[in-house]
Design a protein around this motif. Structure first.
Motif, PDB file in Angstrom:
ATOM      1  N   ARG A   5       6.125  -3.852  -2.652  1.00  0.00           N
ATOM      2  CA  ARG A   5       6.051  -5.201  -2.088  1.00  0.00           C
ATOM      3  C   ARG A   5       7.441  -5.808  -1.950  1.00  0.00           C
ATOM      4  NH1 ARG A   5       1.969  -8.813  -5.173  1.00  0.00           N
ATOM      5  NH2 ARG A   5       3.644  -8.891  -6.684  1.00  0.00           N
ATOM      6  N   ARG A   6       8.336  -5.454  -2.883  1.00  0.00           N
ATOM      7  CA  ARG A   6       9.677  -6.011  -2.816  1.00  0.00           C
ATOM      8  C   ARG A   6      10.634  -5.110  -2.036  1.00  0.00           C
ATOM      9  NH1 ARG A   6      11.644  -9.303  -7.633  1.00  0.00           N
ATOM     10  NH2 ARG A   6      11.967 -10.536  -5.770  1.00  0.00           N
ATOM     11  N   TYR A   7      10.512  -3.814  -2.265  1.00  0.00           N
ATOM     12  CA  TYR A   7      11.573  -2.892  -1.850  1.00  0.00           C
ATOM     13  C   TYR A   7      11.305  -2.256  -0.481  1.00  0.00           C
ATOM     14  CZ  TYR A   7      14.908   0.962  -2.392  1.00  0.00           C
ATOM     15  OH  TYR A   7      15.924   1.854  -2.217  1.00  0.00           O
ATOM     16  N   LEU A   8      10.056  -2.208  -0.053  1.00  0.00           N
ATOM     17  CA  LEU A   8       9.745  -1.503   1.197  1.00  0.00           C
ATOM     18  C   LEU A   8       9.632  -2.429   2.407  1.00  0.00           C
ATOM     19  CD1 LEU A   8       7.238   1.295   0.098  1.00  0.00           C
ATOM     20  CD2 LEU A   8       9.689   1.454   0.518  1.00  0.00           C
ATOM     21  N   ARG A   9      10.008  -3.699   2.242  1.00  0.00           N
ATOM     22  CA  ARG A   9      10.030  -4.574   3.425  1.00  0.00           C
ATOM     23  C   ARG A   9      11.214  -4.219   4.298  1.00  0.00           C
ATOM     24  NH1 ARG A   9       6.307  -8.005   3.397  1.00  0.00           N
ATOM     25  NH2 ARG A   9       5.398  -8.826   1.492  1.00  0.00           N
ATOM     26  N   TRP A  10      11.068  -4.485   5.592  1.00  0.00           N
ATOM     27  CA  TRP A  10      12.161  -4.176   6.510  1.00  0.00           C
ATOM     28  C   TRP A  10      12.211  -5.208   7.616  1.00  0.00           C
ATOM     29  CZ3 TRP A  10       9.849  -2.839  11.282  1.00  0.00           C
ATOM     30  CH2 TRP A  10       8.470  -2.544  11.193  1.00  0.00           C
ATOM     31  N   THR A  31       0.749   4.018 -10.170  1.00  0.00           N
ATOM     32  CA  THR A  31       0.338   3.515  -8.856  1.00  0.00           C
ATOM     33  C   THR A  31       0.546   2.006  -8.759  1.00  0.00           C
ATOM     34  OG1 THR A  31      -1.332   5.266  -8.783  1.00  0.00           O
ATOM     35  CG2 THR A  31      -1.591   3.453  -7.217  1.00  0.00           C
ATOM     36  N   ALA A  32       0.176   1.295  -9.817  1.00  0.00           N
ATOM     37  CA  ALA A  32       0.366  -0.162  -9.836  1.00  0.00           C
ATOM     38  C   ALA A  32       1.851  -0.508  -9.776  1.00  0.00           C
ATOM     39  CB  ALA A  32      -0.279  -0.759 -11.084  1.00  0.00           C
ATOM     40  N   ALA A  33       2.665   0.247 -10.521  1.00  0.00           N
ATOM     41  CA  ALA A  33       4.112   0.009 -10.489  1.00  0.00           C
ATOM     42  C   ALA A  33       4.659   0.251  -9.080  1.00  0.00           C
ATOM     43  CB  ALA A  33       4.823   0.912 -11.501  1.00  0.00           C
ATOM     44  N   GLY A  34       4.131   1.287  -8.411  1.00  0.00           N
ATOM     45  CA  GLY A  34       4.565   1.582  -7.045  1.00  0.00           C
ATOM     46  C   GLY A  34       4.206   0.459  -6.086  1.00  0.00           C
ATOM     47  N   ALA A  35       3.016  -0.107  -6.247  1.00  0.00           N
ATOM     48  CA  ALA A  35       2.601  -1.219  -5.382  1.00  0.00           C
ATOM     49  C   ALA A  35       3.520  -2.411  -5.583  1.00  0.00           C
ATOM     50  CB  ALA A  35       1.152  -1.601  -5.680  1.00  0.00           C
ATOM     51  N   PHE A  36       3.836  -2.672  -6.848  1.00  0.00           N
ATOM     52  CA  PHE A  36       4.710  -3.800  -7.163  1.00  0.00           C
ATOM     53  C   PHE A  36       6.099  -3.597  -6.556  1.00  0.00           C
ATOM     54  CE2 PHE A  36       7.685  -6.037  -9.961  1.00  0.00           C
ATOM     55  CZ  PHE A  36       7.151  -7.315  -9.895  1.00  0.00           C
ATOM     56  N   ALA A  37       6.634  -2.374  -6.740  1.00  0.00           N
ATOM     57  CA  ALA A  37       7.963  -2.078  -6.191  1.00  0.00           C
ATOM     58  C   ALA A  37       7.939  -2.105  -4.664  1.00  0.00           C
ATOM     59  CB  ALA A  37       8.443  -0.715  -6.697  1.00  0.00           C
ATOM     60  N   LEU A  59       0.832  -1.201   0.000  1.00  0.00           N
ATOM     61  CA  LEU A  59       0.000   0.000   0.000  1.00  0.00           C
ATOM     62  C   LEU A  59       0.871   1.256   0.000  1.00  0.00           C
ATOM     63  CD1 LEU A  59      -2.822   1.280   0.288  1.00  0.00           C
ATOM     64  CD2 LEU A  59      -2.517   1.136   2.766  1.00  0.00           C
ATOM     65  N   ALA A  60       1.925   1.252   0.818  1.00  0.00           N
ATOM     66  CA  ALA A  60       2.828   2.401   0.879  1.00  0.00           C
ATOM     67  C   ALA A  60       3.435   2.672  -0.490  1.00  0.00           C
ATOM     68  CB  ALA A  60       3.918   2.155   1.921  1.00  0.00           C
ATOM     69  N   GLY A  61       3.822   1.591  -1.197  1.00  0.00           N
ATOM     70  CA  GLY A  61       4.380   1.745  -2.536  1.00  0.00           C
ATOM     71  C   GLY A  61       3.357   2.299  -3.513  1.00  0.00           C
ATOM     72  N   ALA A  62       2.113   1.821  -3.395  1.00  0.00           N
ATOM     73  CA  ALA A  62       1.055   2.300  -4.287  1.00  0.00           C
ATOM     74  C   ALA A  62       0.827   3.803  -4.101  1.00  0.00           C
ATOM     75  CB  ALA A  62      -0.240   1.534  -4.024  1.00  0.00           C
ATOM     76  N   ILE A  63       0.784   4.254  -2.855  1.00  0.00           N
ATOM     77  CA  ILE A  63       0.542   5.682  -2.614  1.00  0.00           C
ATOM     78  C   ILE A  63       1.752   6.507  -3.065  1.00  0.00           C
ATOM     79  CG2 ILE A  63      -0.061   7.425  -0.905  1.00  0.00           C
ATOM     80  CD1 ILE A  63      -2.314   5.514  -1.351  1.00  0.00           C
ATOM     81  N   ALA A  64       2.952   5.943  -2.925  1.00  0.00           N
ATOM     82  CA  ALA A  64       4.136   6.627  -3.468  1.00  0.00           C
ATOM     83  C   ALA A  64       3.991   6.765  -4.984  1.00  0.00           C
ATOM     84  CB  ALA A  64       5.399   5.854  -3.109  1.00  0.00           C
ATOM     85  N   GLY A  65       3.479   5.720  -5.632  1.00  0.00           N
ATOM     86  CA  GLY A  65       3.260   5.763  -7.079  1.00  0.00           C
ATOM     87  C   GLY A  65       2.218   6.801  -7.467  1.00  0.00           C
ATOM     88  N   LEU A  66       1.150   6.862  -6.688  1.00  0.00           N
ATOM     89  CA  LEU A  66       0.109   7.862  -6.938  1.00  0.00           C
ATOM     90  C   LEU A  66       0.688   9.282  -6.846  1.00  0.00           C
ATOM     91  CD1 LEU A  66      -3.064   8.053  -7.262  1.00  0.00           C
ATOM     92  CD2 LEU A  66      -3.111   8.471  -4.799  1.00  0.00           C
ATOM     93  N   SER A  67       1.502   9.519  -5.820  1.00  0.00           N
ATOM     94  CA  SER A  67       2.129  10.840  -5.647  1.00  0.00           C
ATOM     95  C   SER A  67       3.056  11.149  -6.813  1.00  0.00           C
ATOM     96  CB  SER A  67       2.936  10.884  -4.347  1.00  0.00           C
ATOM     97  OG  SER A  67       2.227  10.313  -3.283  1.00  0.00           O
ATOM     98  N   ALA A  68       3.868  10.159  -7.204  1.00  0.00           N
ATOM     99  CA  ALA A  68       4.797  10.362  -8.317  1.00  0.00           C
ATOM    100  C   ALA A  68       4.012  10.631  -9.608  1.00  0.00           C
ATOM    101  CB  ALA A  68       5.702   9.139  -8.485  1.00  0.00           C
ATOM    102  N   GLY A  69       2.890   9.926  -9.784  1.00  0.00           N
ATOM    103  CA  GLY A  69       2.043  10.167 -10.945  1.00  0.00           C
ATOM    104  C   GLY A  69       1.498  11.585 -10.951  1.00  0.00           C
ATOM    105  N   GLY A  70       1.113  12.085  -9.779  1.00  0.00           N
ATOM    106  CA  GLY A  70       0.627  13.461  -9.665  1.00  0.00           C
ATOM    107  C   GLY A  70       1.699  14.471 -10.037  1.00  0.00           C
ATOM    108  N   ILE A  71       2.912  14.235  -9.536  1.00  0.00           N
ATOM    109  CA  ILE A  71       4.034  15.131  -9.865  1.00  0.00           C
ATOM    110  C   ILE A  71       4.284  15.116 -11.379  1.00  0.00           C
ATOM    111  CG2 ILE A  71       6.540  15.444  -9.619  1.00  0.00           C
ATOM    112  CD1 ILE A  71       6.257  14.321  -6.748  1.00  0.00           C
ATOM    113  N   ALA A  72       4.287  13.918 -11.959  1.00  0.00           N
ATOM    114  CA  ALA A  72       4.544  13.784 -13.397  1.00  0.00           C
ATOM    115  C   ALA A  72       3.446  14.465 -14.217  1.00  0.00           C
ATOM    116  CB  ALA A  72       4.653  12.304 -13.772  1.00  0.00           C
TER     117      ALA A  72
END
Lengths: 184, 212
Positions: free
Chosen positions: B207-212, B199-205, B158-171
């Protein structure tokens, strides 16, 4: 009573964030039995042997440590700790192919339970600490297992205190990564 | 390593200070926006005659839409990058860009004769829109994900998806400088499709990249 304890924890955490190692140790020691109880409850519910629940406890302590800057000092500490414990529990079970559908109890209910004792079956953890390479591994083992201070470890390893500090921090981060890659 | 040994080591590491998550995120937004501007400047040009449309409501709306989407998304990111952060507290912020879009679309349908709706919706450059918004969004998405990785999102996808949404807005904000299609019907279709892809790309990223 319980909220008084949470307030005390929050005070210790504030002191820790200001650099007070003694307060930090007291806090982590006070939290451990509760974090252990959360891990064991979760393991029991997911149908996994509770013998390895201390792996999750240590993973959670590492995460609390490495992510402590994400706690907002004007917010209660309990929900923040519970969220990390829950995330680490679910993540650990997921890596083992188990799912935890039942939400874990609020921290406040677990606080009311009698804390279980520690089991010392840490072969896996010891193996991970051994697996840490190079200087980072030497420093983590010197500080943790030999219980040395930064200064003592620096003298023992003929390193500067600054270099020991950096190696310790990187080593702990690396340890958290090794945990995550285990069974991934 | 026993738990008491680990605690000893953690207490010795107490002095290390990390940057406040909100500041890290702000840094990510600034870096991401600057990079998005650079990519825009390299690949595209502002549309000809942009000065003449500078007071046109339809033209300006595209910036309002992209801007409010980015701001709402970043505010939600700031909450989601903490472990106890919830979507629920700030999800209503998304009602601002979505509500504005809805009002704009309804107004457009009311003022335009029905036979022109199709042409306005298709526009002249929808393929550019679908291609360039995601391309411009790559850098801000990467910057936002790096910033959020410094936090501890308990819902990485979800965090990745919202990051994607924000990036889409900026773009979308930058792409609007180039885009010759101003109808809210066009924005609601092609801009939103492109942003949904980011947004979909952000969700995908995530899931892999935002785990800790």
């Amino acid at each position: 009573m319980i909220s008084a304890r949470e307030d005390e924890w929050a005070n210790w955490m504030r002191a820790s964030l200001a650099g007070d190692g003694a307060a930090y140790r007291v806090l982590l020691e006070a939290m451990s039995p509760i974090l252990r109880a959360i891990a064991r409850n979760g393991f029991a519910r997911a149908g996994v042997s509770v013998a390895e629940a201390d792996d999750v406890l240590q993973e959670t302590l590492l995460a609390i440590h490495l992510k402590r800057h994400t706690w907002q000092q004007d917010q209660p500490l309990g929900p923040w700790v519970a969220a990390i414990a829950r995330y680490k529990l679910i993540d650990h079970l997921r890596r083992r192919g188990r799912r935890l559908e039942v939400p874990i109890e609020p921290l406040i209910e677990i606080l009311a339970q009698a804390p279980p004792e520690e089991t010392i079956s840490d072969e896996e953890v010891r193996r991970l600490a051994e697996a840490l390479q190079g200087r980072q591994g030497e420093v983590v083992r010197a500080v943790a297992i030999s219980r040395r201070s930064i200064g003592e470890a620096a003298a023992g390893l003929r390193m500067s205190e600054g270099a020991v500090r950096v190696a310790l921090h990187r080593g702990l981060k690396q340890l958290a990564t090794l945990y995550r890659l285990e069974n991934a | 390593m026993r738990t008491d040994e680990l605690i000893h080591a953690l207490a010795e590491d107490v002095a290390v200070k990390e940057r406040e998550p909100a500041r890290t995120l702000a840094l990510g937004v600034v870096v991401g926006a600057v990079l998005a501007g650079l990519v825009f400047a390299i690949l595209l040009r502002p549309r000809p005659g942009i000065v003449q449309v500078a007071d046109d409501l339809r033209f300006l709306f595209k910036f309002v839409e992209g801007g409010t989407l980015a701001l709402a998304g970043v505010a939600i990111c700031a909450s989601l990058m903490r472990p106890s952060g919830r979507l629920a507290g700030r999800a209503w912020l998304l009602a601002v860009p979505l509500g504005l879009l809805l009002v704009a679309v309804i107004t457009e349908l009311l003022v335009l004769p029905q036979q022109t709706w199709g042409a306005r919706l298709i526009g002249v450059n929808w393929m550019y829109c679908l291609a360039f918004i995601p391309v411009i969004a790559v850098a801000p998405l990467a910057a936002l994900l790096m910033a959020m990785r410094h936090g501890a999102p308990s819902r990485p996808e979800l965090a990745g998806a919202i990051a994607g949404l924000s990036a889409g807005g900026i773009a979308a904000f930058f792409y609007a400088l180039h885009c010759p299609d101003d109808s809210p019907l066009f924005v609601a279709t092609w801009y939103m499709l492109a942003i949904a892809a980011v947004t979909a790309a952000g969700a995908f990223a995530g899931r892999r990249y935002l785990r800790w």
